[in-house]
Write a protein that holds these residues in place. Structure first.
Motif, PDB file in Angstrom:
ATOM      1  N   GLU A  17      -0.491  10.526 -48.007  1.00 27.06           N
ATOM      2  CA  GLU A  17       0.070  10.197 -46.696  1.00 27.06           C
ATOM      3  C   GLU A  17      -1.033   9.824 -45.707  1.00 27.06           C
ATOM      4  O   GLU A  17      -0.875   8.908 -44.894  1.00 27.06           O
ATOM      5  CB  GLU A  17       0.858  11.402 -46.184  1.00 27.06           C
ATOM      6  CG  GLU A  17       1.820  11.084 -45.055  1.00 27.06           C
ATOM      7  CD  GLU A  17       2.611  12.294 -44.605  1.00 27.06           C
ATOM      8  OE1 GLU A  17       3.496  12.122 -43.757  1.00 27.06           O
ATOM      9  OE2 GLU A  17       2.339  13.420 -45.086  1.00 27.06           O
ATOM     10  N   SER A  18      -2.163  10.509 -45.794  1.00 29.09           N
ATOM     11  CA  SER A  18      -3.281  10.233 -44.896  1.00 29.09           C
ATOM     12  C   SER A  18      -4.031   8.962 -45.284  1.00 29.09           C
ATOM     13  O   SER A  18      -4.753   8.384 -44.462  1.00 29.09           O
ATOM     14  CB  SER A  18      -4.266  11.410 -44.900  1.00 29.09           C
ATOM     15  OG  SER A  18      -3.638  12.610 -44.533  1.00 29.09           O
ATOM     16  N   GLU A 298      -7.234  13.285 -39.515  1.00 27.72           N
ATOM     17  CA  GLU A 298      -6.167  13.641 -38.573  1.00 27.72           C
ATOM     18  C   GLU A 298      -6.120  12.695 -37.380  1.00 27.72           C
ATOM     19  O   GLU A 298      -5.093  12.580 -36.707  1.00 27.72           O
ATOM     20  CB  GLU A 298      -6.332  15.104 -38.120  1.00 27.72           C
ATOM     21  CG  GLU A 298      -7.303  15.351 -36.985  1.00 27.72           C
ATOM     22  CD  GLU A 298      -8.772  15.265 -37.388  1.00 27.72           C
ATOM     23  OE1 GLU A 298      -9.632  15.506 -36.523  1.00 27.72           O
ATOM     24  OE2 GLU A 298      -9.081  14.956 -38.549  1.00 27.72           O
ATOM     25  N   PRO A 302      -2.320  10.667 -37.732  1.00 30.30           N
ATOM     26  CA  PRO A 302      -1.841  11.843 -36.988  1.00 30.30           C
ATOM     27  C   PRO A 302      -0.457  12.323 -37.395  1.00 30.30           C
ATOM     28  O   PRO A 302      -0.130  13.498 -37.190  1.00 30.30           O
ATOM     29  CB  PRO A 302      -1.858  11.361 -35.526  1.00 30.30           C
ATOM     30  CG  PRO A 302      -1.776   9.873 -35.611  1.00 30.30           C
ATOM     31  CD  PRO A 302      -2.512   9.500 -36.854  1.00 30.30           C
ATOM     32  N   GLU A 303       0.353  11.429 -37.975  1.00 30.51           N
ATOM     33  CA  GLU A 303       1.712  11.819 -38.347  1.00 30.51           C
ATOM     34  C   GLU A 303       1.763  12.495 -39.712  1.00 30.51           C
ATOM     35  O   GLU A 303       2.803  13.062 -40.089  1.00 30.51           O
ATOM     36  CB  GLU A 303       2.634  10.587 -38.350  1.00 30.51           C
ATOM     37  CG  GLU A 303       2.720   9.866 -37.017  1.00 30.51           C
ATOM     38  CD  GLU A 303       3.167  10.790 -35.892  1.00 30.51           C
ATOM     39  OE1 GLU A 303       4.084  11.610 -36.131  1.00 30.51           O
ATOM     40  OE2 GLU A 303       2.603  10.696 -34.789  1.00 30.51           O
ATOM     41  N   SER A 307      -2.419  16.359 -41.456  1.00 25.23           N
ATOM     42  CA  SER A 307      -3.037  16.244 -40.136  1.00 25.23           C
ATOM     43  C   SER A 307      -2.413  17.217 -39.149  1.00 25.23           C
ATOM     44  O   SER A 307      -3.120  17.864 -38.351  1.00 25.23           O
ATOM     45  CB  SER A 307      -2.891  14.815 -39.612  1.00 25.23           C
ATOM     46  OG  SER A 307      -3.531  13.896 -40.460  1.00 25.23           O
ATOM     47  N   GLN A 308      -1.110  17.334 -39.188  1.00 21.74           N
ATOM     48  CA  GLN A 308      -0.435  18.222 -38.245  1.00 21.74           C
ATOM     49  C   GLN A 308      -0.791  19.683 -38.512  1.00 21.74           C
ATOM     50  O   GLN A 308      -0.948  20.470 -37.583  1.00 21.74           O
ATOM     51  CB  GLN A 308       1.074  17.983 -38.319  1.00 21.74           C
ATOM     52  CG  GLN A 308       1.455  16.590 -37.820  1.00 21.74           C
ATOM     53  CD  GLN A 308       2.949  16.339 -37.819  1.00 21.74           C
ATOM     54  OE1 GLN A 308       3.751  17.249 -37.951  1.00 21.74           O
ATOM     55  NE2 GLN A 308       3.324  15.076 -37.664  1.00 21.74           N
TER      56      GLN A 308
END
Length: 323
Positions: A17-18, A298, A302-303, A307-308
């Motif tokens: 995802e990152s 992150e 950021p989403e 990261s969160q």
């Protein structure tokens, strides 16, 4: 006999995802930011990239820019002061040092992070604009940061800061400068600090750890870029304790510390080693190593759930330290 399996590459180990925005960056800018040889153009490219990810200005905090005295005999420096709206009385203070490998970055580029800390931790945040290399090599950066910290502590009453609850925060180069500034405060007899949060700090000029040799061609902050940045940062000088805190022989007397770093970050091994040395020196230390996180992932993703989790863990630690 089972066939041998190949070792996963760094790209394979990055959190999927990152990795999406990282892939997009490399498509738009082959080689990443370090492929831009001219430092002025590189700064402009980074600023433009961050602008595309810029969140709306946080309306829950106030901002004030001031010029304050720099190091003796040097120019004034700028600081940006953040305060949460609607929160009265004396608050904890967070002295914020931006990242950028000592050669990039500014207060504007990390306005969103400083604002978030101000709002969620309910603290007065003072973000410092220090001089950059190669135009201003070491020790300009740490001396500027120390001068700004000294001004903050000396003006705590006016700023509404509880001087017993003053912490340092910074990522990457900012993380290295957090530790260097804390060392300088210890060695020069103040200001007093209750906590420091160096995030994936840049602290070792030697580039000999396994991760410093493993992280190449990822597009964000890799071996070639790190070697170049250290050369610009040091100029003709040799690294000392305040340039490369990994070289510090004595870590006693530093404030309680929180460090985090990703497994796909060039600084992984130097940061883990430094955290271990802090513990051995009796410094209360919290260390988080995030599987799949790359340098500043992150910020670029950021989403992403990873990261969160990273950001939430930092905020919770700051709240505990400054309660």
């Amino acid at each position: 006999m089972e066939p041998a399996t190949s070792q996963p590459t760094v790209q394979d180990r990055i959190d999927p995802e990152s990795k999406v925005p990282l892939d997009q960056l490399l498509q738009a800018m082959p080689g990443g930011f370090n492929a831009i040889s001219d430092i002025v153009q590189r700064r402009a490219a980074l600023k433009a990239a961050l602008a595309t990810m810029e969140a709306p200005e946080n309306e829950n905090v106030t901002r004030e820019d001031r010029a304050v005295p720099g190091p003796p005999g040097e120019p004034d420096i700028s600081v940006r002061i953040y305060r949460p709206k609607g929160v009265e009385g004396v608050l904890p203070g967070v002295y914020f040092i931006h990242g950028g490998g000592m050669i990039l970055g500014d207060v504007d580029g990390e306005d969103a992070v400083a604002s978030m800390i101000c709002e969620q931790v309910r603290a007065v945040v003072v973000s410092v604009e220090y001089r950059l290399a190669p135009e201003n090599p070491h020790p300009a950066q740490v001396e500027d940061c120390y001068a700004g910290l000294t001004w903050t502590a000396n003006n705590a009453t006016e700023l509404g800061i509880d001087p017993a609850r003053l912490a340092l925060f910074g990522g990457s180069a900012g993380g290295g400068l957090v530790i260097a500034t804390a060392l300088m405060a210890r060695d020069r007899g103040g200001p007093a600090l209750c906590f420091q949060m160096p995030i994936y700090p840049m602290i070792d000029d030697r580039n000999v750890t396994p991760s410093s040799q493993e992280i190449t061609d990822v597009g964000i902050w890799d071996r070639a870029g790190n070697i170049e940045a250290w050369a610009w940062y040091l100029g003709d000088a040799q690294a000392d304790t305040y340039a490369a805190p990994s070289r510090a022989e004595d870590l006693t007397g530093l404030p309680p510390t929180f460090i985090d770093v990703g497994t796909c970050d060039l600084f992984r091994d130097e940061d883990i080693a430094f955290a271990n040395r802090l513990m051995q020196a009796g410094v209360p230390t919290e260390l988080h190593v995030y599987p799949g996180a790359y340098h500043a992932s992150e910020v670029f993703a950021p989403e992403a759930a990873l990261s969160q989790r990273i950001v939430a863990t930092r905020v919770a630690a700051l709240r505990r330290a400054l309660a």
